[in-house]
Design an enzyme around this catalytic site. Structure first.
Site, PDB file in Angstrom:
ATOM      1  N   GLU A 331      -4.332   6.773   0.120  1.00  0.00           N
ATOM      2  CA  GLU A 331      -4.120   7.981   0.925  1.00  0.00           C
ATOM      3  C   GLU A 331      -4.212   7.675   2.421  1.00  0.00           C
ATOM      4  O   GLU A 331      -5.112   6.969   2.875  1.00  0.00           O
ATOM      5  CB  GLU A 331      -5.081   9.104   0.529  1.00  0.00           C
ATOM      6  CG  GLU A 331      -6.545   8.788   0.554  1.00  0.00           C
ATOM      7  CD  GLU A 331      -7.388   9.921  -0.032  1.00  0.00           C
ATOM      8  OE1 GLU A 331      -6.991  10.508  -1.055  1.00  0.00           O
ATOM      9  OE2 GLU A 331      -8.451  10.209   0.546  1.00  0.00           O
ATOM     10  N   CYS A 332      -3.256   8.196   3.148  1.00  0.00           N
ATOM     11  CA  CYS A 332      -3.157   8.100   4.606  1.00  0.00           C
ATOM     12  C   CYS A 332      -3.257   6.639   5.060  1.00  0.00           C
ATOM     13  O   CYS A 332      -2.363   5.851   4.791  1.00  0.00           O
ATOM     14  CB  CYS A 332      -4.194   8.990   5.268  1.00  0.00           C
ATOM     15  SG  CYS A 332      -3.729   9.454   6.975  1.00  0.00           S
ATOM     16  N   GLY A 333      -4.352   6.232   5.700  1.00  0.00           N
ATOM     17  CA  GLY A 333      -4.463   4.853   6.165  1.00  0.00           C
ATOM     18  C   GLY A 333      -4.296   3.845   5.057  1.00  0.00           C
ATOM     19  O   GLY A 333      -3.729   2.762   5.257  1.00  0.00           O
ATOM     20  N   MET A 335      -2.385   4.161   2.480  1.00  0.00           N
ATOM     21  CA  MET A 335      -0.947   4.060   2.234  1.00  0.00           C
ATOM     22  C   MET A 335      -0.258   3.283   3.349  1.00  0.00           C
ATOM     23  O   MET A 335       0.625   2.448   3.090  1.00  0.00           O
ATOM     24  CB  MET A 335      -0.330   5.456   2.126  1.00  0.00           C
ATOM     25  CG  MET A 335       1.189   5.432   1.968  1.00  0.00           C
ATOM     26  SD  MET A 335       1.982   7.050   1.997  1.00  0.00           S
ATOM     27  CE  MET A 335       1.897   7.444   3.758  1.00  0.00           C
ATOM     28  N   SER A 425       0.197   8.716  -0.501  1.00  0.00           N
ATOM     29  CA  SER A 425       0.577   9.868   0.311  1.00  0.00           C
ATOM     30  C   SER A 425      -0.299   9.926   1.557  1.00  0.00           C
ATOM     31  O   SER A 425      -1.392   9.354   1.587  1.00  0.00           O
ATOM     32  CB  SER A 425       0.400  11.167  -0.491  1.00  0.00           C
ATOM     33  OG  SER A 425       0.732  12.298   0.297  1.00  0.00           O
TER      34      SER A 425
END
Length: 448
Positions: A331-333, A335, A425
């Site tokens: 998730e976020c970083g 990804m 994501s």
């Protein structure tokens, strides 16, 4: 101090806006009482990973989020009730300004009767301080109120001018001077994390020492006459038991300076699902630990892109994990590091792990912010998004998160990507909102 009493001092530290000093004051109050040997439980309103680092250092324990939408009302109530039954003081730090957001810190205060302490940056005002304090207290009817504290005050004379401007002088809880000794530094996502500063605890001690001289700092936690009575949220239903869908499975969690955005409640949820957790550092370790699945949480890969690229052994280990078909939730970083390239704001190109095709580009403007929910098909996960980058990829999303209470393509939030055993994501999930959906993220397709 006895913990069998029927009440516990509770305070919600709020402000008229971001940047007023909420985290400093909330952390200083927690630190003041923690170092005196008292039990302090701190919370943070809303989705946030950075302020809790400071609150955790100050209070000596994990800091959970309280958000009427993301957690749900019942979860907030259970966490507050448990904290009050086990603590000498409960400190809740607000989010943004007191009335900002839906739900706001004021909504939380009114729902659970949490007395509000307003922290106001008074460095550039005098009489207007009184108007601001009065407005914050009375803008919404029925808002529980503790008082107001002036921050970044220039002198004793300045503090007296601020006090003189109050319509209700009894609400004055003191002033903190402007002082670099306890200033908490910031960067693009918010405060610099406490773990990154060798003098972090010294800063909190300096702030706590300053608080000792204020009426707030001098209030006795054991004296019920000095604090508004708070009896808890009342009768609440127990949490539904979580089926141990991940029993016997070992999940490796990335945790270091580059990947540090982890809700403690998410770890609790994985353990409630039956998973065994282990932790590793993509920055300094050479391999992923032996595991059945992998969680790459958010953080600051952009600040550590060079170091990540200089660890090919870790990249090879991650690629082997995916090649073996073992699940990855990023998730976020987490990804961002999976793509082929990460491009800094300065245009410098860093090699990524090459597990997703495409590249991530940092930018100075905020790309997305706010609450989100993702219907996984096995449950609706709630959470949020907050990032300063965008990705360019040929991958077609398998789904999108949505803004709360809205649906359809015009309200699409973050793309959810899938390639092989990887799911990724920008969406940060609050695992407790849908444990069954979380279990499926960490199970191979045939078992999910």
């Amino acid at each position: 101090m006895s913990h069998s009493r029927a009440w516990c001092p509770v305070v919600l530290v709020a402000a008229p806006a971001s940047g007023q000093g909420k985290t400093t004051v909330a952390s200083a109050l927690a630190r003041l009482h923690r170092r005196a040997g008292r039990r302090v439980q701190a919370f943070k309103c809303g989705p946030d990973f950075l302020d809790p680092f400071w609150l955790s250092l100050a209070s000596g324990g994990p800091v959970h989020s309280l958000d009427l939408w993301m957690n749900g009302e019942a979860d907030c109530a259970r966490r507050l009730q448990q904290a009050a039954s086990q603590s000498d003081l409960v400190v809740v730090e607000g989010v943004m300004g007191l009335f900002d957001g839906q739900p706001s810190a004021a909504d939380l205060a009114r729902r659970f009767g949490l007395p509000v302490l307003a922290v106001v940056d008074a460095s550039a005002m005098a009489g207007t301080f009184g108007a601001l304090a009065f407005g914050l207290q009375h803008y919404q009817p029925g808002l529980p109120w503790l008082g107001v504290l002036a921050n970044r005050v220039g002198s004793e004379r300045h503090a007296q001018m601020l006090l003189d401007g109050l319509r209700e002088p009894s609400t004055w809880l003191g002033a903190l001077p402007r002082d670099g000794a306890w200033t908490l530094p910031e960067r693009h996502l918010g405060l610099v994390s406490a773990q990154e500063l060798p003098d972090a605890l010294a800063r909190l001690d300096a702030a706590a020492d300053a608080l000792v001289a204020t009426p707030l700092g001098q209030r006795d936690l054991a004296d019920a006459t000095q604090w508004p009575r708070w009896d808890g949220p009342g009768l609440i239903d127990p949490a539904e038991p979580v089926a141990p869908r991940l029993a016997g499975r070992r999940i490796a969690v990335a945790r270091d300076a580059a990947f540090c955005f982890i809700y403690p409640a998410n770890l609790d949820t994985l353990q409630a699902l039956g998973a065994e957790l282990c932790f590793f550092s993509p920055l300094s370790d050479e391999a992923v630990p032996a595991c059945d699945a992998l969680w790459l949480p958010g953080g600051y890969p952009e600040l550590h892109a060079q170091a990540l690229a200089a660890n090919p052994a870790m990249q090879a280990s991650l690629q082997a994990h995916v090649a073996a078909g073992r699940p990855v939730w990023a998730e976020c970083g987490g990804m961002m590091a999976l793509f082929d390239e990460l491009v800094g704001v300065d245009g410098q190109v860093h090699a990524g792990w090459g597990l997703l095709p495409g590249r991530v580009l940092m930018q100075k403007r905020l790309a997305a912010l706010g609450p989100q929910q993702w219907d996984t098909g096995a449950g609706v996960l709630r959470g949020h998004t907050f990032h300063y980058s965008r990705c360019e990829t040929a991958l077609q999303p398998i789904g999108h998160s949505q803004r709360p209470n809205q649906a359809g393509p015009t309200h699409e939030g973050e793309a959810v990507y899938a390639q092989g055993s990887v799911r990724a994501s920008y969406f940060h999930a609050w695992f407790a909102s849908a444990p069954e959906a979380v279990a499926r993220l960490f199970l191979p397709a045939e078992a999910a």
